[in-house]
Motif scaffolding. Structure first.
Motif, PDB file in Angstrom:
ATOM      1  N   SER A  68      19.813 -27.966 -23.384  1.00  0.00           N
ATOM      2  CA  SER A  68      20.504 -28.672 -22.299  1.00  0.00           C
ATOM      3  C   SER A  68      21.781 -29.334 -22.794  1.00  0.00           C
ATOM      4  O   SER A  68      22.760 -29.443 -22.059  1.00  0.00           O
ATOM      5  CB  SER A  68      19.593 -29.736 -21.690  1.00  0.00           C
ATOM      6  OG  SER A  68      18.471 -29.149 -21.116  1.00  0.00           O
ATOM      7  N   SER A  69      21.758 -29.773 -24.034  1.00  0.00           N
ATOM      8  CA  SER A  69      22.936 -30.440 -24.584  1.00  0.00           C
ATOM      9  C   SER A  69      24.132 -29.499 -24.670  1.00  0.00           C
ATOM     10  O   SER A  69      25.277 -29.927 -24.521  1.00  0.00           O
ATOM     11  CB  SER A  69      22.632 -31.021 -25.962  1.00  0.00           C
ATOM     12  OG  SER A  69      22.486 -29.996 -26.930  1.00  0.00           O
ATOM     13  N   ILE A  70      23.888 -28.220 -24.876  1.00  0.00           N
ATOM     14  CA  ILE A  70      24.986 -27.252 -24.940  1.00  0.00           C
ATOM     15  C   ILE A  70      25.661 -27.137 -23.578  1.00  0.00           C
ATOM     16  O   ILE A  70      26.889 -27.139 -23.481  1.00  0.00           O
ATOM     17  CB  ILE A  70      24.471 -25.878 -25.413  1.00  0.00           C
ATOM     18  CG1 ILE A  70      23.900 -25.994 -26.823  1.00  0.00           C
ATOM     19  CG2 ILE A  70      25.581 -24.842 -25.372  1.00  0.00           C
ATOM     20  CD1 ILE A  70      23.127 -24.781 -27.257  1.00  0.00           C
ATOM     21  N   GLY A  71      24.868 -27.042 -22.532  1.00  0.00           N
ATOM     22  CA  GLY A  71      25.433 -26.992 -21.188  1.00  0.00           C
ATOM     23  C   GLY A  71      26.163 -28.261 -20.817  1.00  0.00           C
ATOM     24  O   GLY A  71      27.227 -28.226 -20.198  1.00  0.00           O
ATOM     25  N   LEU A  72      25.603 -29.400 -21.213  1.00  0.00           N
ATOM     26  CA  LEU A  72      26.251 -30.682 -20.924  1.00  0.00           C
ATOM     27  C   LEU A  72      27.564 -30.806 -21.682  1.00  0.00           C
ATOM     28  O   LEU A  72      28.561 -31.290 -21.137  1.00  0.00           O
ATOM     29  CB  LEU A  72      25.311 -31.826 -21.285  1.00  0.00           C
ATOM     30  CG  LEU A  72      25.736 -33.220 -20.885  1.00  0.00           C
ATOM     31  CD1 LEU A  72      25.896 -33.320 -19.376  1.00  0.00           C
ATOM     32  CD2 LEU A  72      24.710 -34.238 -21.362  1.00  0.00           C
ATOM     33  N   TYR A  73      27.593 -30.331 -22.923  1.00  0.00           N
ATOM     34  CA  TYR A  73      28.830 -30.341 -23.704  1.00  0.00           C
ATOM     35  C   TYR A  73      29.894 -29.481 -23.026  1.00  0.00           C
ATOM     36  O   TYR A  73      31.046 -29.895 -22.880  1.00  0.00           O
ATOM     37  CB  TYR A  73      28.572 -29.835 -25.127  1.00  0.00           C
ATOM     38  CG  TYR A  73      29.834 -29.561 -25.892  1.00  0.00           C
ATOM     39  CD1 TYR A  73      30.542 -30.591 -26.490  1.00  0.00           C
ATOM     40  CD2 TYR A  73      30.342 -28.280 -26.001  1.00  0.00           C
ATOM     41  CE1 TYR A  73      31.716 -30.349 -27.170  1.00  0.00           C
ATOM     42  CE2 TYR A  73      31.512 -28.023 -26.678  1.00  0.00           C
ATOM     43  CZ  TYR A  73      32.197 -29.062 -27.265  1.00  0.00           C
ATOM     44  OH  TYR A  73      33.359 -28.811 -27.932  1.00  0.00           O
ATOM     45  N   SER A  74      29.513 -28.282 -22.578  1.00  0.00           N
ATOM     46  CA  SER A  74      30.470 -27.385 -21.914  1.00  0.00           C
ATOM     47  C   SER A  74      30.985 -27.984 -20.613  1.00  0.00           C
ATOM     48  O   SER A  74      32.175 -27.893 -20.311  1.00  0.00           O
ATOM     49  CB  SER A  74      29.814 -26.036 -21.637  1.00  0.00           C
ATOM     50  OG  SER A  74      29.466 -25.405 -22.837  1.00  0.00           O
ATOM     51  N   LEU A  75      30.096 -28.589 -19.853  1.00  0.00           N
ATOM     52  CA  LEU A  75      30.492 -29.225 -18.597  1.00  0.00           C
ATOM     53  C   LEU A  75      31.477 -30.361 -18.849  1.00  0.00           C
ATOM     54  O   LEU A  75      32.511 -30.466 -18.186  1.00  0.00           O
ATOM     55  CB  LEU A  75      29.254 -29.750 -17.876  1.00  0.00           C
ATOM     56  CG  LEU A  75      29.482 -30.475 -16.565  1.00  0.00           C
ATOM     57  CD1 LEU A  75      29.899 -29.479 -15.492  1.00  0.00           C
ATOM     58  CD2 LEU A  75      28.226 -31.206 -16.150  1.00  0.00           C
TER      59      LEU A  75
END
Length: 92
Positions: A68-75
Motif C-alpha cells: 500500500s505504501s508504494i501506491g500512496l507514494y505514487s499518489l
C-alpha cells in the motif's frame, strides 16, 4: 474489500512510504521492479517488530502495508507534481 482494510497498519504504511522515498531517490542503480518485494519484506519486518509476534496475521498486515505504501507514494508524487505545475502556470 472492507475486511482487507483491517489488515493495514497505518504506522507500517508510514514507515514504508518513507523507506520507498529514500530508495527511489538514493538507489537509482536498482531497478524499480524490486521495490514491491523490498517493501513487502520491510512491511513484514516492521509489523513483526511492532507486534512482537510471528503470526500469519502479522505477515499479511506487513505485506499489505508495504504494498500500500508504494501506491500512496505514487499518489503523493503525482499530486505534488500537479501542484508544482499549477503554481508555475499561475506565476506566468
Amino acid at each position: 474489500m472492507n475486511q482487507l482494510l483491517l489488515y493495514i497498519d497505518v504506522v507500517a504504511v508510514g514507515i514504508c512510504v518513507c523507506i520507498t522515498y529514500i530508495l527511489k531517490h538514493t538507489l537509482t542503480e536498482y531497478p524499480s521492479k524490486y521495490i514491491p518485494l523490498i517493501m513487502s519484506l520491510v512491511g513484514i519486518a516492521v509489523e513483526i517488530l511492532g507486534q512482537h509476534d510471528f503470526a500469519m496475521d502479522c505477515v499479511l498486515t506487513g505485506m499489505l502495508s508495504g504494498l500500500s505504501s508504494i501506491g500512496l507514494y505514487s499518489l503523493f508524487k503525482k499530486w505534488l507534481q500537479s501542484e508544482i505545475s499549477k503554481k508555475k502556470e499561475n506565476n506566468k
